[in-house]
Design a protein around this motif. Structure first.
Motif, PDB file in Angstrom:
ATOM      1  N   ALA A  35       0.842  -1.194   0.000  1.00  0.00           N
ATOM      2  CA  ALA A  35       0.000   0.000   0.000  1.00  0.00           C
ATOM      3  C   ALA A  35       0.874   1.240   0.000  1.00  0.00           C
ATOM      4  CB  ALA A  35      -0.928   0.013   1.221  1.00  0.00           C
ATOM      5  N   LEU A  36       0.284   2.345  -0.434  1.00  0.00           N
ATOM      6  CA  LEU A  36       0.866   3.672  -0.272  1.00  0.00           C
ATOM      7  C   LEU A  36       0.203   4.327   0.930  1.00  0.00           C
ATOM      8  CD1 LEU A  36       0.733   4.757  -4.019  1.00  0.00           C
ATOM      9  CD2 LEU A  36       2.827   4.373  -2.711  1.00  0.00           C
ATOM     10  N   VAL A  37       0.965   5.124   1.686  1.00  0.00           N
ATOM     11  CA  VAL A  37       0.449   5.730   2.913  1.00  0.00           C
ATOM     12  C   VAL A  37       0.648   7.243   2.853  1.00  0.00           C
ATOM     13  CG1 VAL A  37       0.563   5.799   5.430  1.00  0.00           C
ATOM     14  CG2 VAL A  37       1.009   3.643   4.209  1.00  0.00           C
ATOM     15  N   LEU A  38      -0.447   7.988   2.877  1.00  0.00           N
ATOM     16  CA  LEU A  38      -0.416   9.448   2.873  1.00  0.00           C
ATOM     17  C   LEU A  38      -0.730   9.963   4.274  1.00  0.00           C
ATOM     18  CD1 LEU A  38      -0.406  12.227   1.341  1.00  0.00           C
ATOM     19  CD2 LEU A  38      -2.880  11.932   1.144  1.00  0.00           C
ATOM     20  N   VAL A  39       0.156  10.797   4.805  1.00  0.00           N
ATOM     21  CA  VAL A  39      -0.087  11.462   6.087  1.00  0.00           C
ATOM     22  C   VAL A  39      -0.202  12.961   5.805  1.00  0.00           C
ATOM     23  CG1 VAL A  39       0.770  11.898   8.415  1.00  0.00           C
ATOM     24  CG2 VAL A  39       1.226   9.693   7.312  1.00  0.00           C
ATOM     25  N   THR A  40      -1.371  13.539   6.065  1.00  0.00           N
ATOM     26  CA  THR A  40      -1.542  14.970   5.841  1.00  0.00           C
ATOM     27  C   THR A  40      -1.408  15.722   7.162  1.00  0.00           C
ATOM     28  OG1 THR A  40      -3.970  14.726   5.962  1.00  0.00           O
ATOM     29  CG2 THR A  40      -2.961  14.741   3.780  1.00  0.00           C
ATOM     30  N   PRO A  41      -0.661  16.837   7.163  1.00  0.00           N
ATOM     31  CA  PRO A  41      -0.448  17.605   8.391  1.00  0.00           C
ATOM     32  C   PRO A  41      -1.684  18.404   8.772  1.00  0.00           C
ATOM     33  CG  PRO A  41       0.546  18.746   6.544  1.00  0.00           C
ATOM     34  CD  PRO A  41       0.030  17.441   5.992  1.00  0.00           C
TER      35      PRO A  41
ATOM     36  N   ILE B 180      -8.272   4.405   2.098  1.00  0.00           N
ATOM     37  CA  ILE B 180      -8.458   3.627   3.322  1.00  0.00           C
ATOM     38  C   ILE B 180      -8.047   4.505   4.498  1.00  0.00           C
ATOM     39  CG2 ILE B 180      -7.715   1.601   4.633  1.00  0.00           C
ATOM     40  CD1 ILE B 180      -7.067   0.291   1.904  1.00  0.00           C
ATOM     41  N   PRO B 181      -8.974   4.886   5.372  1.00  0.00           N
ATOM     42  CA  PRO B 181      -8.581   5.719   6.516  1.00  0.00           C
ATOM     43  C   PRO B 181      -7.678   4.939   7.477  1.00  0.00           C
ATOM     44  CG  PRO B 181     -10.979   5.718   6.201  1.00  0.00           C
ATOM     45  CD  PRO B 181     -10.411   4.610   5.363  1.00  0.00           C
ATOM     46  N   ALA B 182      -6.555   5.535   7.853  1.00  0.00           N
ATOM     47  CA  ALA B 182      -5.736   4.967   8.925  1.00  0.00           C
ATOM     48  C   ALA B 182      -6.406   5.329  10.243  1.00  0.00           C
ATOM     49  CB  ALA B 182      -4.322   5.537   8.874  1.00  0.00           C
TER      50      ALA B 182
ATOM     51  N   LEU C  82      -9.558  -4.260   3.524  1.00  0.00           N
ATOM     52  CA  LEU C  82      -8.269  -3.997   4.154  1.00  0.00           C
ATOM     53  C   LEU C  82      -8.444  -2.898   5.197  1.00  0.00           C
ATOM     54  CD1 LEU C  82      -5.133  -4.479   4.107  1.00  0.00           C
ATOM     55  CD2 LEU C  82      -5.005  -2.556   2.514  1.00  0.00           C
ATOM     56  N   ALA C  83      -7.896  -3.122   6.391  1.00  0.00           N
ATOM     57  CA  ALA C  83      -7.915  -2.101   7.445  1.00  0.00           C
ATOM     58  C   ALA C  83      -6.475  -1.774   7.826  1.00  0.00           C
ATOM     59  CB  ALA C  83      -8.691  -2.579   8.661  1.00  0.00           C
ATOM     60  N   TYR C  84      -6.258  -0.517   8.222  1.00  0.00           N
ATOM     61  CA  TYR C  84      -4.904  -0.059   8.528  1.00  0.00           C
ATOM     62  C   TYR C  84      -4.942   0.666   9.863  1.00  0.00           C
ATOM     63  CZ  TYR C  84      -0.141   1.184   6.934  1.00  0.00           C
ATOM     64  OH  TYR C  84       1.228   1.288   6.766  1.00  0.00           O
ATOM     65  N   PHE C  85      -4.452  -0.029  10.903  1.00  0.00           N
ATOM     66  CA  PHE C  85      -4.344   0.581  12.227  1.00  0.00           C
ATOM     67  C   PHE C  85      -2.965   1.231  12.325  1.00  0.00           C
ATOM     68  CE2 PHE C  85      -7.249  -2.819  14.426  1.00  0.00           C
ATOM     69  CZ  PHE C  85      -8.294  -2.438  13.606  1.00  0.00           C
ATOM     70  N   ARG C  86      -2.937   2.497  12.713  1.00  0.00           N
ATOM     71  CA  ARG C  86      -1.671   3.223  12.775  1.00  0.00           C
ATOM     72  C   ARG C  86      -1.613   3.963  14.109  1.00  0.00           C
ATOM     73  NH1 ARG C  86       1.325   7.680  10.659  1.00  0.00           N
ATOM     74  NH2 ARG C  86       3.080   7.032   9.365  1.00  0.00           N
ATOM     75  N   PHE C  87      -0.614   3.634  14.917  1.00  0.00           N
ATOM     76  CA  PHE C  87      -0.524   4.152  16.275  1.00  0.00           C
ATOM     77  C   PHE C  87       0.649   5.118  16.381  1.00  0.00           C
ATOM     78  CE2 PHE C  87      -2.314  -0.100  16.336  1.00  0.00           C
ATOM     79  CZ  PHE C  87      -3.518   0.124  16.990  1.00  0.00           C
ATOM     80  N   GLY C  88       0.346   6.389  16.662  1.00  0.00           N
ATOM     81  CA  GLY C  88       1.367   7.418  16.766  1.00  0.00           C
ATOM     82  C   GLY C  88       1.928   7.533  18.173  1.00  0.00           C
ATOM     83  N   ALA C  89       2.766   8.545  18.338  1.00  0.00           N
ATOM     84  CA  ALA C  89       3.504   8.703  19.601  1.00  0.00           C
ATOM     85  C   ALA C  89       2.591   8.900  20.804  1.00  0.00           C
ATOM     86  CB  ALA C  89       4.465   9.877  19.483  1.00  0.00           C
ATOM     87  N   PHE C  90       1.382   9.413  20.584  1.00  0.00           N
ATOM     88  CA  PHE C  90       0.480   9.698  21.704  1.00  0.00           C
ATOM     89  C   PHE C  90      -0.616   8.644  21.854  1.00  0.00           C
ATOM     90  CE2 PHE C  90       2.170  13.772  20.219  1.00  0.00           C
ATOM     91  CZ  PHE C  90       2.807  14.192  21.367  1.00  0.00           C
ATOM     92  N   ALA C  91      -0.402   7.494  21.225  1.00  0.00           N
ATOM     93  CA  ALA C  91      -1.403   6.428  21.317  1.00  0.00           C
ATOM     94  C   ALA C  91      -1.419   5.778  22.690  1.00  0.00           C
ATOM     95  CB  ALA C  91      -1.148   5.374  20.245  1.00  0.00           C
ATOM     96  N   ALA C  92      -0.304   5.840  23.404  1.00  0.00           N
ATOM     97  CA  ALA C  92      -0.214   5.214  24.726  1.00  0.00           C
ATOM     98  C   ALA C  92       0.233   6.242  25.755  1.00  0.00           C
ATOM     99  CB  ALA C  92       0.777   4.053  24.690  1.00  0.00           C
TER     100      ALA C  92
END
Length: 258
Positions: A106-112, A162-164, A177-187
């Motif tokens: 997959a390709l992954v786009l992160v928009t600020p 596909i929303p992360a 397809l599902a995409y779970f993405r956990f950033g620095a503030f997930a925990a």
């Protein structure tokens, strides 16, 4: 019910030769500026274990104007803001070729946060994603800023994205397809606890997707990926609630994203 849960990290938290056999997938960051060429992509792929999946970040230069001096073709002003120009379409072609040479999933786009759900931004994004050749690859989108979850899901559904999501706080959308993405503030701590990891596994198994990717960019991403795999291995056993996990403590090496 989900048939496969694929677990890994965003980038390499530690030296890659020390971690690649501990994860199922890596979200590669090499193309977050200018995607390397196909030859470089094949070299990267040859360095990875054959069984390891990869996804690929989309260049931020489709979203934001590159800095002066960036080694890009044409006029710098014709990049960013989801413009459809000869320059940006040439860069997109290079992006897809890079991912294809890697056999990326997959390709992954992160928009600020600067990409708000304003009318102008939504129109530009819609026209861009309707115009580009995806090369048969799904596109995952993680939106930052003042987007409501319903706005993200509605836009994604309309334009085949596909929303992360972080299932600890977000609804998991329908799809194969599902995409779970956990950033620095997930925990809240240095690494995720048992309860959080059990919730992630439950959300993945309950989703409609055939496959769920779980990618960590947390403070102790490799620990979280390893520990999620341990929880997944025990999930469904009769004594699941009483199982004592022998979790990794992260003493091998300080994790640092590259």
């Amino acid at each position: 019910m989900t048939e496969k849960i694929t677990i890994g990290t965003v980038g390499y938290p530690i030296k890659k030769n020390k971690m690649l056999h501990d994860v199922d997938v890596v979200e590669l960051t090499e193309s977050r500026h200018i995607p390397p060429g196909k030859k470089a992509a094949r070299h990267i792929r040859d360095e990875l274990p054959a069984a390891l999946d990869c996804t690929v970040q989309i260049s931020r230069y489709f979203v934001s104007t590159p800095p002066q001096g960036a080694t890009l073709k044409g006029d710098i002003a014709n990049y960013g803001q989801f413009q459809i120009t000869d320059e940006s379409m040439s860069l997109w072609k290079r992006q897809v070729e890079f991912a294809g040479a890697l056999n990326a999933r997959a390709l992954v786009l992160v928009t600020p946060s600067s990409i708000t759900p304003s009318g102008a931004n939504v129109k530009a994004m819609a026209e861009f994603f309707d115009a580009v050749d995806r090369g048969g690859l799904p596109i995952v989108w993680e939106a930052h800023g003042p987007w409501e979850s319903s706005q993200v899901h509605q836009f994604a559904a309309a334009h085949q994205l596909i929303p992360a999501v972080d299932p600890l706080r977000d609804a998991v959308p329908e799809g194969s397809l599902a995409y779970f993405r956990f950033g620095a503030f997930a925990a809240t701590g240095s690494r995720m606890g048992v309860y959080e990891l059990e919730q992630i596994v439950a959300a993945a198994l309950d989703s409609s997707a055939d496959e769920v990717f779980c990618l960590f960019e947390t403070h102790r991403a490799l620990d979280d990926a390893r520990n999620l795999k341990k929880v997944l291995a025990e999930f469904g056993s009769d004594d699941f609630g009483d199982f004592e996990y022998d979790f990794d403590d992260g003493d091998d090496e300080d994790e640092e994203f590259v």
